[in-house]
Design a protein around this motif. Structure first.
Motif, PDB file in Angstrom:
ATOM      1  N   VAL A  21       0.838  -1.209   0.000  1.00 34.96           N
ATOM      2  CA  VAL A  21       0.000   0.000   0.000  1.00 34.96           C
ATOM      3  C   VAL A  21       0.871   1.256   0.000  1.00 34.96           C
ATOM      4  CG1 VAL A  21      -1.647   1.356   1.350  1.00 34.96           C
ATOM      5  CG2 VAL A  21      -2.017  -1.095   1.044  1.00 34.96           C
ATOM      6  N   VAL A  22       1.946   1.257   0.785  1.00 33.75           N
ATOM      7  CA  VAL A  22       2.869   2.400   0.802  1.00 33.75           C
ATOM      8  C   VAL A  22       3.477   2.612  -0.589  1.00 33.75           C
ATOM      9  CG1 VAL A  22       5.101   3.205   1.649  1.00 33.75           C
ATOM     10  CG2 VAL A  22       3.412   2.312   3.252  1.00 33.75           C
ATOM     11  N   SER A  23       3.882   1.510  -1.229  1.00 31.26           N
ATOM     12  CA  SER A  23       4.454   1.598  -2.585  1.00 31.26           C
ATOM     13  C   SER A  23       3.428   2.138  -3.567  1.00 31.26           C
ATOM     14  CB  SER A  23       4.931   0.214  -3.042  1.00 31.26           C
ATOM     15  OG  SER A  23       5.896  -0.310  -2.156  1.00 31.26           O
ATOM     16  N   LEU A  24       2.177   1.721  -3.407  1.00 30.77           N
ATOM     17  CA  LEU A  24       1.098   2.185  -4.280  1.00 30.77           C
ATOM     18  C   LEU A  24       0.848   3.679  -4.093  1.00 30.77           C
ATOM     19  CD1 LEU A  24      -0.934   1.020  -6.338  1.00 30.77           C
ATOM     20  CD2 LEU A  24      -2.547   0.723  -4.453  1.00 30.77           C
ATOM     21  N   ILE A  25       0.895   4.143  -2.842  1.00 30.00           N
ATOM     22  CA  ILE A  25       0.697   5.569  -2.559  1.00 30.00           C
ATOM     23  C   ILE A  25       1.818   6.400  -3.182  1.00 30.00           C
ATOM     24  CG2 ILE A  25       0.683   7.303  -0.707  1.00 30.00           C
ATOM     25  CD1 ILE A  25      -0.749   5.173   1.037  1.00 30.00           C
ATOM     26  N   VAL A  26       3.069   5.915  -3.034  1.00 29.92           N
ATOM     27  CA  VAL A  26       4.205   6.620  -3.639  1.00 29.92           C
ATOM     28  C   VAL A  26       4.062   6.660  -5.154  1.00 29.92           C
ATOM     29  CG1 VAL A  26       6.706   6.555  -4.016  1.00 29.92           C
ATOM     30  CG2 VAL A  26       5.777   6.094  -1.747  1.00 29.92           C
ATOM     31  N   ALA A  51      13.356   8.707  -0.609  1.00 32.82           N
ATOM     32  CA  ALA A  51      13.101   9.598   0.534  1.00 32.82           C
ATOM     33  C   ALA A  51      12.430   8.854   1.696  1.00 32.82           C
ATOM     34  CB  ALA A  51      12.233  10.773   0.095  1.00 32.82           C
ATOM     35  N   LEU A  52      11.817   7.709   1.379  1.00 27.80           N
ATOM     36  CA  LEU A  52      11.122   6.924   2.410  1.00 27.80           C
ATOM     37  C   LEU A  52      11.828   5.604   2.688  1.00 27.80           C
ATOM     38  CD1 LEU A  52       7.457   7.452   1.105  1.00 27.80           C
ATOM     39  CD2 LEU A  52       8.530   8.587   3.061  1.00 27.80           C
ATOM     40  N   ASN A  53      13.160   5.552   2.446  1.00 33.14           N
ATOM     41  CA  ASN A  53      13.841   4.262   2.571  1.00 33.14           C
ATOM     42  C   ASN A  53      13.891   3.731   3.998  1.00 33.14           C
ATOM     43  OD1 ASN A  53      15.771   5.921   3.683  1.00 33.14           O
ATOM     44  ND2 ASN A  53      17.385   5.414   2.238  1.00 33.14           N
ATOM     45  N   PHE A  54      13.607   4.561   4.988  1.00 35.94           N
ATOM     46  CA  PHE A  54      13.556   4.078   6.369  1.00 35.94           C
ATOM     47  C   PHE A  54      12.435   3.055   6.570  1.00 35.94           C
ATOM     48  CE2 PHE A  54      10.883   7.814   6.065  1.00 35.94           C
ATOM     49  CZ  PHE A  54       9.730   7.454   6.737  1.00 35.94           C
ATOM     50  N   CYS A 289       2.341  -1.563 -12.527  1.00 29.52           N
ATOM     51  CA  CYS A 289       3.191  -2.531 -11.821  1.00 29.52           C
ATOM     52  C   CYS A 289       4.633  -2.028 -11.744  1.00 29.52           C
ATOM     53  CB  CYS A 289       3.168  -3.891 -12.527  1.00 29.52           C
ATOM     54  SG  CYS A 289       1.655  -4.849 -12.280  1.00 29.52           S
ATOM     55  N   LEU A 290       5.116  -1.464 -12.845  1.00 30.80           N
ATOM     56  CA  LEU A 290       6.501  -0.994 -12.892  1.00 30.80           C
ATOM     57  C   LEU A 290       6.715   0.246 -12.032  1.00 30.80           C
ATOM     58  CD1 LEU A 290       7.146  -1.558 -16.693  1.00 30.80           C
ATOM     59  CD2 LEU A 290       8.040  -2.912 -14.806  1.00 30.80           C
ATOM     60  N   VAL A 291       5.759   1.173 -12.072  1.00 28.07           N
ATOM     61  CA  VAL A 291       5.896   2.388 -11.247  1.00 28.07           C
ATOM     62  C   VAL A 291       5.847   2.024  -9.765  1.00 28.07           C
ATOM     63  CG1 VAL A 291       4.874   4.615 -10.664  1.00 28.07           C
ATOM     64  CG2 VAL A 291       4.939   3.885 -13.038  1.00 28.07           C
ATOM     65  N   VAL A 292       4.913   1.139  -9.401  1.00 24.42           N
ATOM     66  CA  VAL A 292       4.798   0.701  -8.003  1.00 24.42           C
ATOM     67  C   VAL A 292       6.072  -0.013  -7.555  1.00 24.42           C
ATOM     68  CG1 VAL A 292       3.576  -0.873  -6.440  1.00 24.42           C
ATOM     69  CG2 VAL A 292       2.277   0.568  -8.004  1.00 24.42           C
ATOM     70  N   SER A 293       6.608  -0.884  -8.426  1.00 23.51           N
ATOM     71  CA  SER A 293       7.799  -1.653  -8.042  1.00 23.51           C
ATOM     72  C   SER A 293       9.029  -0.758  -7.943  1.00 23.51           C
ATOM     73  CB  SER A 293       8.044  -2.785  -9.040  1.00 23.51           C
ATOM     74  OG  SER A 293       8.358  -2.276 -10.319  1.00 23.51           O
ATOM     75  N   ILE A 294       9.134   0.253  -8.795  1.00 24.77           N
ATOM     76  CA  ILE A 294      10.279   1.163  -8.717  1.00 24.77           C
ATOM     77  C   ILE A 294      10.177   2.045  -7.467  1.00 24.77           C
ATOM     78  CG2 ILE A 294      11.320   3.183  -9.826  1.00 24.77           C
ATOM     79  CD1 ILE A 294      11.080   1.760 -12.463  1.00 24.77           C
ATOM     80  N   SER A 295       8.962   2.363  -7.047  1.00 25.52           N
ATOM     81  CA  SER A 295       8.782   3.062  -5.770  1.00 25.52           C
ATOM     82  C   SER A 295       9.344   2.214  -4.632  1.00 25.52           C
ATOM     83  CB  SER A 295       7.295   3.332  -5.523  1.00 25.52           C
ATOM     84  OG  SER A 295       6.734   4.120  -6.553  1.00 25.52           O
ATOM     85  N   ALA A 296       9.027   0.916  -4.655  1.00 25.08           N
ATOM     86  CA  ALA A 296       9.539   0.005  -3.622  1.00 25.08           C
ATOM     87  C   ALA A 296      11.050  -0.148  -3.729  1.00 25.08           C
ATOM     88  CB  ALA A 296       8.855  -1.357  -3.758  1.00 25.08           C
ATOM     89  N   LEU A 297      11.545  -0.176  -4.955  1.00 26.81           N
ATOM     90  CA  LEU A 297      12.986  -0.307  -5.169  1.00 26.81           C
ATOM     91  C   LEU A 297      13.725   0.889  -4.578  1.00 26.81           C
ATOM     92  CD1 LEU A 297      14.657  -2.488  -6.762  1.00 26.81           C
ATOM     93  CD2 LEU A 297      14.821  -0.781  -8.573  1.00 26.81           C
ATOM     94  N   GLY A 298      13.152   2.085  -4.754  1.00 25.33           N
ATOM     95  CA  GLY A 298      13.747   3.268  -4.150  1.00 25.33           C
ATOM     96  C   GLY A 298      13.791   3.173  -2.641  1.00 25.33           C
ATOM     97  N   MET A 299      12.712   2.629  -2.050  1.00 25.35           N
ATOM     98  CA  MET A 299      12.673   2.468  -0.588  1.00 25.35           C
ATOM     99  C   MET A 299      13.702   1.461  -0.093  1.00 25.35           C
ATOM    100  SD  MET A 299       8.662   2.735   0.492  1.00 25.35           S
ATOM    101  CE  MET A 299       7.751   2.406  -1.015  1.00 25.35           C
ATOM    102  N   LYS A 300      14.096   0.511  -0.962  1.00 27.50           N
ATOM    103  CA  LYS A 300      15.083  -0.494  -0.578  1.00 27.50           C
ATOM    104  C   LYS A 300      16.514  -0.008  -0.738  1.00 27.50           C
ATOM    105  CE  LYS A 300      15.006  -4.688  -1.776  1.00 27.50           C
ATOM    106  NZ  LYS A 300      15.062  -5.866  -2.658  1.00 27.50           N
TER     107      LYS A 300
END
Length: 336
Positions: A21-26, A51-54, A289-300
């Motif tokens: 859900v966080v990845s989807l919001i980003v 910016a949200l990698n914590f 799917c790609l935008v959501v996954s890249i958001s998660a990738l940035g957080m990682k």
């Protein structure tokens, strides 16, 4: 038994939901900013995620972020097959195939020699060189499973995964600028991005941030590199047997399922039987799917972790990356 399975699925959904859900919001925020300011949505998703990698540290969101960056990405790449036809692949000709084979073989050989010169095991050079030349973290993990056991193998694998992820993130931002500076055509830019960026996610992000044609070409070339994982793993397995070592643990598949899915959808799309409405829906789902996954990738992305491993391994991976870029630009100039 079915009730137990249902409870297990529900527990898994609860575990993954916060991070997803966080990845989807980003991703939604990145899409909003992209539509209003005209910058690439992939870049906004990556920067907002970083910016949200914590959130990717131990906590409720960690499992969902890991799942989104890994599995949702692969679904998105597989669905990209609906954008590609076999006619497009054939239109690229034999040159991209020759380019990919050349760069993979030469990069791995140079990496092995460089690793030995810096005082590392040759197998570390094969691990980092394979990750650089083929498909980033996926190649590193696949090769680690095939290579002989070694006291430092786990640490080397972890460093390689972190290194190629960080370098790919940087490449996603810088390489489109290099392509523009070099005056490459959309197809040449796609070949350049697909042949140089380590991970699939960043290839897709960089390619489609330039143009649809560049993105399509970059994806096809990148999946050619992914297919090179098969012969490289076979060679790694032969080295293992020659040294009399048997790797422990489950080996990853020789050809990732998302690459197989991409090929199948490309074949289906090539028939011309897919209605435009269905094609558009699949393409939009793939984009999300790609935008959501890249958001998660940035957080990682944890760039500070690289500082704890010393300077020599970092220099080796940066050197491999720069060598790959120079080799591809040279081949594009002389042979394209």
């Amino acid at each position: 038994m079915s009730a137990i399975a249902l409870v297990s699925i529900q527990d898994r959904v609860r575990e993954l939901a916060p991070g997803f859900v966080v990845s989807l919001i980003v991703a939604a925020a990145a899409t909003f900013l992209s539509e209003h300011y005209g910058a690439p949505v992939m870049l906004f998703a990556l920067l907002l995620g970083m910016a949200l990698n914590f959130l990717s540290a131990d906590g409720k969101c960690k499992a969902g972020i890991e799942f989104t960056a890994r599995s949702v990405l692969r679904i998105g790449v597989a669905l990209l097959g609906m954008r590609i036809t076999l006619e497009q692949i054939a239109g690229l000709g034999w040159k991209p195939v020759a380019l990919v084979v050349t760069l993979v073989v030469v990069t791995i050989l140079v990496s092995v020699v460089a690793a030995k010169a810096l005082g590392f095991q040759r197998l570390f050079g094969m691990l980092t060189g394979g990750a650089t030349a083929i498909c980033g973290a996926s190649a590193a993990l696949a090769l680690a499973a095939a290579l002989p056991n070694h006291p430092q193998k786990e640490r080397a694998t972890l460093f390689t995964v972190i290194g190629v992820s960080a370098l790919s993130t940087l490449a996603m931002i810088l390489y489109p600028m290099i392509a523009n500076w070099a005056g490459l055509s959309p197809q040449e830019a796609g070949v350049f991005l697909g042949a140089t960026i380590h991970d699939v996610a960043q290839v897709v992000g960089a390619g489609y941030s330039m143009s649809p044609e560049t993105g399509d070409t970059a994806t096809v070339v990148k999946l050619m590199r992914v297919a090179m994982l098969v012969p490289v793993i076979v060679v790694a397995a032969m080295i293992t047997r020659m040294q009399g070592a048997d790797p422990t643990g489950k080996r990853p598949p020789l050809l990732p399922w998302f690459a197989v899915g991409f090929i199948i959808l490309a074949c289906v799309n090539s028939t011309g039987w897919v209605p435009s409405l269905v094609q558009g829906g699949v393409n939009e789902l793939s984009r999300w799917c790609l935008v959501v996954s890249i958001s998660a990738l940035g957080m990682k992305t944890q760039l500070k972790e690289l500082a704890s491993v010393g300077i020599k391994p970092i220099l080796l991976m940066i050197g491999e990356t720069v060598f790959l870029v120079a080799l591809v630009l040279l081949l594009l100039h002389w042979a394209w």
